[in-house]
Design a protein around this motif. Structure first.
Motif, PDB file in Angstrom:
ATOM      1  N   VAL A  11      -1.867  -3.827  -4.923  1.00 50.07           N
ATOM      2  CA  VAL A  11      -0.244  -3.894  -4.864  1.00 50.07           C
ATOM      3  C   VAL A  11       0.513  -2.807  -4.446  1.00 50.07           C
ATOM      4  N   TYR A  12       0.241  -1.735  -5.229  1.00 45.37           N
ATOM      5  CA  TYR A  12       0.618  -0.468  -5.274  1.00 45.37           C
ATOM      6  C   TYR A  12       0.634   0.212  -3.632  1.00 45.37           C
ATOM      7  N   SER A  15       1.803  -3.454  -0.461  1.00 46.51           N
ATOM      8  CA  SER A  15       2.852  -4.332  -0.735  1.00 46.51           C
ATOM      9  C   SER A  15       3.979  -3.964   0.100  1.00 46.51           C
TER      10      SER A  15
ATOM     11  N   THR B  65       9.438  -0.572  -7.523  1.00 45.31           N
ATOM     12  CA  THR B  65       8.249  -0.599  -8.514  1.00 45.31           C
ATOM     13  C   THR B  65       8.301  -1.574  -9.437  1.00 45.31           C
ATOM     14  N   GLU B  67       9.415  -4.648  -8.633  1.00 42.73           N
ATOM     15  CA  GLU B  67       8.930  -5.898  -7.895  1.00 42.73           C
ATOM     16  C   GLU B  67       7.277  -5.855  -7.790  1.00 42.73           C
ATOM     17  N   LYS B  68       7.070  -4.611  -7.767  1.00 45.70           N
ATOM     18  CA  LYS B  68       5.460  -4.589  -7.537  1.00 45.70           C
ATOM     19  C   LYS B  68       4.832  -4.990  -8.826  1.00 45.70           C
ATOM     20  N   GLN B  69       5.389  -4.458  -9.926  1.00 43.94           N
ATOM     21  CA  GLN B  69       4.878  -4.865 -11.429  1.00 43.94           C
ATOM     22  C   GLN B  69       4.722  -6.270 -11.287  1.00 43.94           C
TER      23      GLN B  69
END
Lengths: 186, 83
Positions: A11-12, A15, B65, B67-69
């Motif tokens: 995801v990190y 995305s 960050t 949103e990613k979380q």
């Protein structure tokens, strides 16, 4: 099989790229974010099926691309109405004889210098101008000029006739160039 | 056969030329038009510059960050499919 750590890392790591790709397909910000979220949901849900034959990044992209195709298939019917406005000679940049209209002539602009800052500024002007296009026009524009897709595939994906396609490309380019001219003050 | 094309048509041929070579007639008519029409010459040069700038560049954008979380959290709270 995909574990939690690999998933979280992905995801990190990816995305942003998935998001930018979704934008490049003409999705609006919110739509693109939703579709990226759906992609990761799907990936985690189906993590048992991931066996490492392709890289994780590519696997995510495959899922994303399928979701984008489905999205457009579902919205294709609604978009059909907006296509009805495509025909006709309502092009504002050309006169009745199809020559450049007085007052809207292309004028020479200063090429952005080689240095990165100018190039970046020019690109920003271009991007802002291209976002002014109508949805379907923007979609065609992105697929052709950013993605390099050929007209046959674009027509198939967006369910356009060849003549619709050329009207859209023509308008997009003429409009974009005019907008850049107005906003590119070097 | 007409002996000249309009600016609107010239633009169309320029755009078609981006994808595949024009037929000999179209190519001839386009280059003849560009020979006498400075406006279309300007368009042609700027069109090429735009194409170059766009090639293979994805639009800018990123997720925060948070949103990613959120993506991670939303996914992890769901059960896996049985396979």
């Amino acid at each position: 099989m995909l574990n939690e750590k690999q998933f979280t890392d992905s995801v990190y790591s990816y995305s942003d790229l998935l998001f930018r790709f979704a934008l490049s397909r003409g999705l609006e910000d919110e739509e693109a974010k939703d579709i990226v979220q759906d992609t990761y949901l799907s990936a985690w849900k189906n993590r048992m099926t991931y066996r490492g034959e392709v890289s994780l990044k590519n696997w995510l992209f495959l899922i994303l691309k399928n979701k984008i195709t489905d999205h457009f298939r579902k919205t294709a019917q609604r978009k059909k109405e907006s296509l009805l406005n495509i025909g006709g000679n309502d092009d504002p940049y050309f006169d009745e004889e199809d020559h450049w209209k007085h007052g809207l002539y292309p004028e020479q602009w200063k090429s952005p210098a080689e240095e990165a800052v100018q190039q970046k500024e020019f690109y920003n002007v271009l991007q802002n101008c291209s976002r002014k296009m109508k949805q379907i026009q923007y979609r065609v524009f992105l697929l052709k000029y950013v993605d390099g897709m050929n007209s046959t595939d674009i027509c198939k994906q967006l369910q356009l006739t060849a003549s619709n396609y050329w009207v859209l490309v023509h308008r997009a380019k003429v409009q974009l160039r005019a907008c850049i001219q107005k906003n590119w003050v070097e | 056969m007409r002996n000249q094309i309009t600016c609107k048509k010239a633009v169309l041929y320029m755009l078609q030329k981006e994808e595949q070579p024009l037929s000999p007639w179209k190519r001839f008519m386009l280059y003849r038009h560009l020979g006498y029409c400075s406006l279309c010459r300007i368009f042609s040069g700027q069109n090429k510059a735009i194409n170059e700038t766009l090639k293979n560049k994805l639009p800018d954008g990123f997720l925060s960050t948070e949103e990613k979380q959120q993506i991670v959290e939303e996914a992890l709270k769901r059960p896996a499919d049985d396979h």
